[in-house]
Structures are given as structure tokens and as C-alpha cells.
Design an enzyme around this catalytic site. Sequence first.
Site, short mmCIF file in Angstrom:
data_model
loop_
_atom_site.label_atom_id
_atom_site.label_comp_id
_atom_site.label_asym_id
_atom_site.label_seq_id
_atom_site.Cartn_x
_atom_site.Cartn_y
_atom_site.Cartn_z
NE ARG A 1 28.41 28.09 134.78
CZ ARG A 1 29.84 27.94 135.41
NH1 ARG A 1 30.70 28.57 135.44
NH2 ARG A 1 29.12 27.25 136.80
CB SER A 2 27.26 34.12 129.80
OG SER A 2 27.07 35.11 130.52
N PRO A 3 24.60 33.73 132.67
CG PRO A 3 23.83 34.11 134.47
CD PRO A 3 25.22 33.61 133.52
CB SER B 1 25.20 35.32 127.69
OG SER B 1 26.80 35.74 127.58
#
EC number: 5.99.1.4
Length: 217
Positions: free
Chosen positions: A12-14, A16
Site C-alpha cells: 500500500r506504500s507508494p 515502496s
Amino acid sequence: MTLNYDLFWSFRSPYSYLVTSRLVAMERDYDVKCNVRVVYPIAVRQPEFFDNSDPLWFTYLAKDTYRTAAFLGLPFHWPRPDPVVMDFATRKYPKEQPYIHRLTRLGQVATEMGKGLAFLDEVSKVIWDGSVIGWHEGDHLANAAARAGLDLAAMDVIAARDAERLDGIIEASQVAQREAGHYGVPMMAVDGEPFFGQDRYDQLEWRLKLKGMQKRG
């Protein structure tokens, strides 16, 4: 001697997504091994985390992610659908989440199959690069897994059968993440030294070179 570092990473981490291609390139070019440790996003681990957050947190995130992607020359669009379902009116995260548990367990399965980083790279592109609406539908994920050298159908069988075991490993990674010095993602850790955020990639590479990381022959 092959060096190792831990990567704490969330679907869910942009940020990442924005760091992963550089990590893939580093492992391609240097004698280094990424130990993938997928974790659940903070919205799943601690949904109350955002209850009292300043509204500027969200507006800045939106601006910064698009700017960072442009700076890095990477395509970017907020996923459709979001890997973590949120009620935007109340800024609440319902307990029932249709996507993130499967994704995270699949990430752990891919890691156990020795292709964790490749799977994160290919799947995060499908989710985050804006080329697909409905990344969870059709054969988008299956094709991404295939590009990483994996069979999604076989992985889904393992993810469903071993859900409890996989969640235990993911929980252990979340504990190790905090022990290494931060709760956010992406976070890379070298011998317990944390490098939090995609903007710490250069310092990660610098530290690994100080520790003797050599180019592949």
C-alpha cells in the site's frame, strides 16, 4: 562476499513502489542480496494511527508522491482500487479488507520461493504505475507473477492454505522492523541500521559500499 540487507516493504506504500526498481538494479549490478520482509501497512496494523493526523499529512503525501515519481522518471497514479479500502468521508479503515491480506501473503510466498524482490517489483508496477484500472481483475496479477518467474495460481493455493503461518512470519517481520529502528516503509536495514524512506536509497548504497559491496564481475 555477498552482503545482505533487510527490506521492510508494503503493497500500500507508494514510496515502496518508488524505491523498488533501484533495489532491483542494485542487486543486478552489485554482489548484494535483498532479504524481503513484507509487512502490513500501518492502516491495517494500526488503523487508529490516522485518527488525529493533520489534514496536511494527506495533502502533502499526494503532492510529494507525484513529484517524486516525476523526479525519478517513473509512471505513477494512485491505485484503482486502493490496496487498502478506506472510507474517505470518515477517514476510517474498515476491518474487512478484500485485497491487502492476499497481496501481503503472496509477497511472503514469493519470498519463500526465492523471488520476493522480483515479485514486489512486477506487482507494484501493475498497482502503482497507472497503466491498469482494476489491477485485481483479469490476468494482471498473474502476468506480473509470470514476469517474476512465478505461477500465481500455485501461489494462491499456498497463501490460502498457509494463511496463519504466513501471517505469523509477517508479524515477526513487523516486530523486527521496529527493532531495527522505525515503523514505516520502505525501510532498509543493514546490520540493524535503519534507512527509512525511498529518499534514503543513496545512503543505503553508500553504507553497503563502505561495508565492501562490490560490482558483479
